[in-house]
Motif scaffolding. Structure first.
Motif, PDB file in Angstrom:
ATOM      1  N   ASP A  65       0.829  -1.210   0.000  1.00  0.00           N
ATOM      2  CA  ASP A  65       0.000   0.000   0.000  1.00  0.00           C
ATOM      3  C   ASP A  65       0.864   1.260   0.000  1.00  0.00           C
ATOM      4  O   ASP A  65       0.571   2.228  -0.711  1.00  0.00           O
ATOM      5  N   ARG A  66       1.934   1.259   0.822  1.00  0.00           N
ATOM      6  CA  ARG A  66       2.830   2.427   0.863  1.00  0.00           C
ATOM      7  C   ARG A  66       3.443   2.683  -0.507  1.00  0.00           C
ATOM      8  O   ARG A  66       3.493   3.820  -0.983  1.00  0.00           O
ATOM      9  N   TYR A  67       3.940   1.628  -1.151  1.00  0.00           N
ATOM     10  CA  TYR A  67       4.574   1.807  -2.459  1.00  0.00           C
ATOM     11  C   TYR A  67       3.557   2.197  -3.525  1.00  0.00           C
ATOM     12  O   TYR A  67       3.873   2.988  -4.421  1.00  0.00           O
ATOM     13  N   ALA A  68       2.344   1.686  -3.456  1.00  0.00           N
ATOM     14  CA  ALA A  68       1.312   2.084  -4.420  1.00  0.00           C
ATOM     15  C   ALA A  68       0.992   3.568  -4.245  1.00  0.00           C
ATOM     16  O   ALA A  68       0.852   4.301  -5.243  1.00  0.00           O
ATOM     17  N   ASP A  69       0.911   4.018  -2.988  1.00  0.00           N
ATOM     18  CA  ASP A  69       0.663   5.432  -2.718  1.00  0.00           C
ATOM     19  C   ASP A  69       1.821   6.290  -3.235  1.00  0.00           C
ATOM     20  O   ASP A  69       1.608   7.320  -3.877  1.00  0.00           O
ATOM     21  N   LEU A  70       3.065   5.838  -2.964  1.00  0.00           N
ATOM     22  CA  LEU A  70       4.223   6.588  -3.451  1.00  0.00           C
ATOM     23  C   LEU A  70       4.251   6.627  -4.977  1.00  0.00           C
ATOM     24  O   LEU A  70       4.539   7.672  -5.563  1.00  0.00           O
ATOM     25  N   ASP A  71       3.967   5.506  -5.616  1.00  0.00           N
ATOM     26  CA  ASP A  71       3.968   5.480  -7.088  1.00  0.00           C
ATOM     27  C   ASP A  71       2.961   6.466  -7.650  1.00  0.00           C
ATOM     28  O   ASP A  71       3.256   7.169  -8.624  1.00  0.00           O
TER      29      ASP A  71
END
Length: 193
Positions: A65-71
């Protein structure tokens, strides 16, 4: 045959049978206790493993979820700010050598602007490494304001060589981690001899 001998043999046989039965019962009781202890230990280890799997899955989903948000954030940022900015060519010191002919290859390379990484590029790079958005200079998480976009498009002072050196260090650290994890896995799961 003497009846006393028969009685004595009968008593010996009964005692043997009783002792054998008692020994079998004691062994069965010990085995039952051992089996029960093993079952309890297995149940406890299964609970521990289930908890570890649950923790891993929870942590992994949170990281995804964190990486999807960052992307998503970085895709928007990179639509507004470039990854590179061109710096003016460095001034070359005039030396005793004869100057190159105007229009020559060396003249065009010496006059070419040098690409540098923007603050947006550094912010995206660092976020990908850490999994958390961190400002790079004045290019922060303030949002898509006009001033933030201008700051994100500024030169960070870093160039491709700096990014490549950081990539090599990170790749080596990943290789070291893979080696350690492989050794740990091999230790925990030894192959049959």
């Amino acid at each position: 045959m003497d009846p006393r001998l028969l009685i004595a043999l009968g008593l010996v046989a009964a005692g043997y049978w009783w002792g054998h039965t008692a020994t079998d019962n004691a062994w069965a009781a010990r085995q039952a206790k051992t089996d029960q202890a093993a079952a309890k230990a297995l149940a406890a280890e299964t609970r521990r493993a289930d908890k570890a799997v649950g923790n891993y899955l929870s942590d992994h989903l949170a990281q995804e979820d964190r990486y999807a948000d960052l992307d998503a954030r970085y895709a928007q940022l990179l639509r507004r700010a470039p990854l590179i900015v061109y710096r003016p060519a460095p001034a070359t010191a005039a030396g005793p050598a004869a100057p190159a002919a105007k229009g020559s290859v060396t003249d065009s390379v010496a006059d070419a602007p040098v690409p540098g990484l923007t603050l947006a590029a550094v912010r995206v790079w660092n976020g990908a490494l850490t999994g958390a958005d961190a400002p790079a200079g004045a290019c922060g998480a303030a949002g898509p304001t006009e001033g933030a976009d201008a700051a994100c498009a500024e030169d960070s002072g870093l160039d491709i060589a700096d990014a490549w050196a950081n990539h090599r260090a990170n790749a080596k650290a990943c290789a070291d981690d893979r080696q350690r994890y492989r050794a740990l896995i091999n230790y925990l799961n030894p192959s049959p001899q």
